[in-house]
Design a protein around this motif. Structure first.
Motif, PDB file in Angstrom:
ATOM      1  N   LEU A  66      30.218 -14.513  61.681  1.00 55.94           N
ATOM      2  CA  LEU A  66      31.259 -13.514  61.441  1.00 55.94           C
ATOM      3  C   LEU A  66      32.104 -13.853  60.221  1.00 55.94           C
ATOM      4  N   PRO A  85      36.833  -4.989  60.322  1.00 52.90           N
ATOM      5  CA  PRO A  85      35.493  -5.122  60.891  1.00 52.90           C
ATOM      6  C   PRO A  85      34.725  -3.803  61.024  1.00 52.90           C
ATOM      7  N   GLU A 110      32.440  -5.516  58.564  1.00 52.87           N
ATOM      8  CA  GLU A 110      31.247  -5.948  59.294  1.00 52.87           C
ATOM      9  C   GLU A 110      30.311  -4.766  59.563  1.00 52.87           C
ATOM     10  N   GLY A 128      27.394  -6.923  61.086  1.00 50.62           N
ATOM     11  CA  GLY A 128      27.211  -8.362  60.917  1.00 50.62           C
ATOM     12  C   GLY A 128      25.921  -8.808  60.276  1.00 50.62           C
TER      13      GLY A 128
END
Length: 320
Positions: A66, A85, A110, A128
């Protein structure tokens, strides 16, 4: 955003790649086992490969690396770094804040719910697996000075990846990075401003890092991951910091030397240099041999009529 907070907390629990029971996950996050199951389905729709084994619980197929703001900022000086994210688009986030941002501000994500590429195409953005990065840059010389900037950014990213062990990464005119004739990354530069004033640029990049094959089935061309190009895949926070630093340095250098200072560097890592290609300009197709770029950023194409510069269009290997 509250739901995203719960889901991101669930991702953080699963990121170690170990098994976690629904009961343990629910206790850690403060929700029911039934709610865990519903959130898992959403995470799977984001591209996370989560599976369940009876009696053991849920697990990711592999450990998740992460992004972390503190780790990135410990490795690079960045005037503003936003890590969001889950976002619609990192480029759009920056465009909405033009005028409020310092030069060199960066947004990372992400997962993009509405990531976009060149010509309005969708950019596939599983959670991710890749790197989604946008940088704001104020170009005081104005909009005309931005001509060919995607080439400059391509050089910066390719050279940064080569410094991390991806020796065979090349650039493709006008805004892609390739590895062994497969697309590795794309660049999208969006610009606002008035004639005679400074240009406000948002420079977006999507880089395939470790995307699984099934996640990329919707991509309409051959693609590659950075993990294929590197002998040892760099940690994503190091990767982000390296790219940010190289982009900052390159943009500052570009303001001093212009595109002239990058022609040789581009030609040295041009994926299609001296290869037979076809150039698509709308419905028109021009075939020839690619001879690099000129100081205006135009593609130089050699045909029976000689070498001609082209500003627009897309190229591919002849016969592809």
């Amino acid at each position: 955003m509250k739901e995203h907070g719960t889901r991101l907390a669930l991702v953080a629990q699963l990121a170690d790649g170990q098994f976690h029971s629904g009961e343990a996950l629910g206790q850690a996050i403060g929700i029911s086992r039934a709610a865990i199951s519903k959130h898992i389905k959403v995470l799977q729709s984001w591209g996370l490969d989560i599976f369940r084994v009876q009696g053991k619980g849920y697990s990711l197929v592999s450990k998740l690396d992460l992004l972390n703001c503190d780790k990135i900022q410990a490795q690079v000086k960045c005037p503003s770094l936003d890590l969001i994210p889950v976002i619609d688009s990192t480029n759009q986030y920056m465009l909405d804040r033009v005028g409020q941002l310092p030069r060199g501000a960066v947004c990372l994500a992400e997962y993009q719910e509405a990531g976009r590429g060149r010509r309005g195409r969708q950019w596939l953005s599983p959670f991710g697996s890749n790197l989604y990065l946008s940088m704001y840059w104020r170009l005081d010389a104005g909009m005309a000075a931005a001509m060919g900037l995607s080439l400059v950014v391509g050089v910066a990213i390719a050279e940064a990846l080569q410094s991390l062990g991806a020796d065979e990464v090349k650039v493709k005119w006008p805004n892609d990075l390739y590895y062994r004739d497969q697309k590795l990354a794309g660049i999208l530069i969006e610009m606002t401003g008035q004639a005679g004033e400074a240009a406000h640029l948002v420079i977006g990049m999507g880089l395939n890092v470790a995307m699984r094959e099934q996640e990329g089935t919707a991509i309409g061309q051959a693609w590659a991951n950075l993990e294929q190009a590197c002998s040892a895949l760099p940690e994503r926070n190091l990767l982000a910091a390296t790219l940010i630093q190289r982009m900052q340095e390159t943009l500052e250098h570009y303001e001093q030397v212009g595109l002239d200072g990058f022609v040789e560097r581009w030609n040295r890592i041009d994926n299609y240099l001296d290869r037979p290609v076809k150039l698509l300009i709308g419905e028109r197709v021009v075939e020839g041999v690619a001879r690099g770029i000129n100081s205006q950023g135009a593609l130089l194409l050699e045909t029976e009529q000689g070498i001609t510069p082209y500003i627009g269009g897309e190229i591919s290997l002849r016969g592809c």
